[in-house]
Design an enzyme around this catalytic site. Structure first.
Site, PDB file in Angstrom:
ATOM      1  N   TYR A 151       0.841  -1.196   0.000  1.00 19.74           N
ATOM      2  CA  TYR A 151       0.000   0.000   0.000  1.00 19.74           C
ATOM      3  C   TYR A 151       0.880   1.252   0.000  1.00 19.74           C
ATOM      4  O   TYR A 151       0.594   2.232  -0.678  1.00 19.74           O
ATOM      5  CB  TYR A 151      -0.920   0.007   1.234  1.00 19.74           C
ATOM      6  CG  TYR A 151      -1.994  -1.069   1.174  1.00 19.74           C
ATOM      7  CD1 TYR A 151      -3.132  -0.880   0.411  1.00 19.74           C
ATOM      8  CD2 TYR A 151      -1.862  -2.260   1.882  1.00 19.74           C
ATOM      9  CE1 TYR A 151      -4.121  -1.858   0.351  1.00 19.74           C
ATOM     10  CE2 TYR A 151      -2.836  -3.241   1.830  1.00 19.74           C
ATOM     11  CZ  TYR A 151      -3.973  -3.035   1.058  1.00 19.74           C
ATOM     12  OH  TYR A 151      -4.933  -4.007   1.002  1.00 19.74           O
ATOM     13  N   ASN A 198     -12.667  -0.248  -5.057  1.00 17.07           N
ATOM     14  CA  ASN A 198     -12.403  -0.430  -6.490  1.00 17.07           C
ATOM     15  C   ASN A 198     -13.666  -0.953  -7.189  1.00 17.07           C
ATOM     16  O   ASN A 198     -14.132  -2.047  -6.879  1.00 17.07           O
ATOM     17  CB  ASN A 198     -11.248  -1.432  -6.649  1.00 17.07           C
ATOM     18  CG  ASN A 198     -10.940  -1.774  -8.100  1.00 17.07           C
ATOM     19  OD1 ASN A 198     -11.513  -1.180  -9.006  1.00 17.07           O
ATOM     20  ND2 ASN A 198     -10.041  -2.732  -8.293  1.00 17.07           N
ATOM     21  N   GLU A 220      -2.011 -16.605  -9.570  1.00 22.64           N
ATOM     22  CA  GLU A 220      -1.011 -15.882 -10.365  1.00 22.64           C
ATOM     23  C   GLU A 220       0.398 -16.358 -10.052  1.00 22.64           C
ATOM     24  O   GLU A 220       1.271 -16.367 -10.937  1.00 22.64           O
ATOM     25  CB  GLU A 220      -1.138 -14.369 -10.117  1.00 22.64           C
ATOM     26  CG  GLU A 220      -2.479 -13.827 -10.595  1.00 22.64           C
ATOM     27  CD  GLU A 220      -2.565 -12.305 -10.578  1.00 22.64           C
ATOM     28  OE1 GLU A 220      -1.543 -11.643 -10.287  1.00 22.64           O
ATOM     29  OE2 GLU A 220      -3.658 -11.779 -10.861  1.00 22.64           O
TER      30      GLU A 220
END
Lengths: 206, 164
Positions: free
Chosen positions: A145, A168, A203
């Site tokens: 962050y 978001n 991922e």
């Protein structure tokens, strides 16, 4: 099936079906198509099933405007879209075909970036600047962050970066799941901690 | 304001039933589609607290009048139209006997029956939609029902409640 319930007049008209799901499915598809052609379909949406649960996808004529997890309550998300974008909303899957396909490929490990027109109407001000930073965090990597705050030009706005990620409007597609705490722990996520872990593991494995 | 999709879910079935009763199987779906497209166009301007069902029936009524007019312009004499068989092949299907009975009613009576007994609108609302007084709407619905009873007698199963 006939029934004795209702007034004599209702019984007289009972053979007119009160529910005809096949006809209504046909009519809804026709309405969606005509609304699209007439420029009236301000927001089209559909849901897709994914390994992190059912996702709501919504798009304006400009592009994808909202991705929402089931834990965010799809009904509430649609009500919010009606309030903040337009109440002219229909379940109309055609406009979301490309988004649905790319998400399928992403969850299958065959896609590392999304190539979709986006509509950031639901992100304002600094939050929008933060979101603009996120696509540069590569697939399979993470960033703290604090670093995102510095990249957005406000190194002290770490908390505001957290808020921008939490709100978001396009999670997954704008990869806020790649933003983690400085100590390496995952931190919060609009889709829940389990969803964030799933995406980071997906991922990392690819 | 609710998403328009919600309006379609909540009111689509009743509006289809009304369109079928007023226009019959050939035109009902066109009228439904025209109604909801026009409603979607006007929806953002609908005043808060408006009676959505009455609003939709008002739009459907205008669409139905347009279609009935268009049909009359290219109409065959009624005597030349063959009796329409039930499309589903079931003797109790609405698009057979019931539609034949509804079709024989004057338009005003058919509308009053549909708007009151299918959409559940009070006669005051119906009068606002069709013109005339609430009493005239009440009489039109009562006359329509009386005629239907004569031309479309309830079947034994309708009276006993037996399943078929």
């Amino acid at each position: 099936m006939t029934t004795t319930s209702g007034t004599p007049e209702e019984r007289l008209l009972a053979s007119l079906p009160a529910h005809d799901p096949a006809a209504l499915d046909r009519l809804r598809a026709r309405l969606a198509e005509r609304a699209e052609r007439s420029g009236l379909l301000d927001v089209a949406y559909r849901t897709v099933d994914t390994p992190v649960g059912s996702l709501l996808l919504a798009a304006t004529e400009r592009g994808l405007v909202r991705v929402a997890f089931a834990v965010q309550d799809h009904e509430a998300v649609l009500a919010d879209l009606a309030e903040r974008v337009s109440p002219r909303i229909l379940a109309a899957p055609a406009r979301l075909d490309a988004a649905g396909r790319q998400l399928d490929e992403y969850f299958a490990g065959r896609r590392t970036r999304f190539d979709l027109p986006l509509d950031l109407a639901l992100a304002k001000g600094f939050r929008r600047e933060v979101l603009a930073q996120l696509p540069r965090i590569a697939y399979g990597s993470t960033e703290s962050y604090a670093r995102v705050a510095a990249a957005a030009g406000s190194p002290r706005a770490v908390r505001a970066v957290g808020t921008a990620c939490a709100t978001n409007p396009l999670p997954l597609v704008i990869p806020c799941h790649r933003v983690v705490r400085s100590d390496g722990s995952a931190g919060g996520y609009a889709g829940g901690a389990a969803a964030k872990h799933h995406l980071l593991a997906l991922e990392a494995a690819a | 304001m609710e998403p328009f999709e919600r309006i379609v879910t909540d009111h689509g079935p009743v509006v289809l039933r009304v369109c079928r009763a007023v226009l019959g199987p050939d035109d009902a779906e066109d009228a439904w589609a025209e109604t909801f497209l026009a409603a979607m166009r006007a929806y953002p301007d609908l005043p808060p607290g408006a009676n959505v069902q009455a609003w939709l029936v008002t739009i459907a009524h205008r669409k139905a009048i347009d279609m009935l007019r268009a049909n009359r312009r290219r109409a065959l004499p009624v005597g030349d139209v063959p009796e329409r068989p039930a499309e589903t092949g079931r003797p109790d299907a609405w698009d057979g006997d019931l539609w034949n009975a509804l079709r024989a009613l004057p338009e005003r009576q058919r509308a009053a029956v549909a708007y009151h007994y299918l959409a559940g609108l009070p006669y005051r609302e119906i009068a606002a939609i069709t013109g005339g007084t609430p009493d005239a709407a009440r009489r039109a619905a009562a006359d329509g029902i009386r005629k239907l009873r004569g031309t479309y007698p309830a079947r034994p199963a309708d009276q006993t409640g037996a399943d078929r």
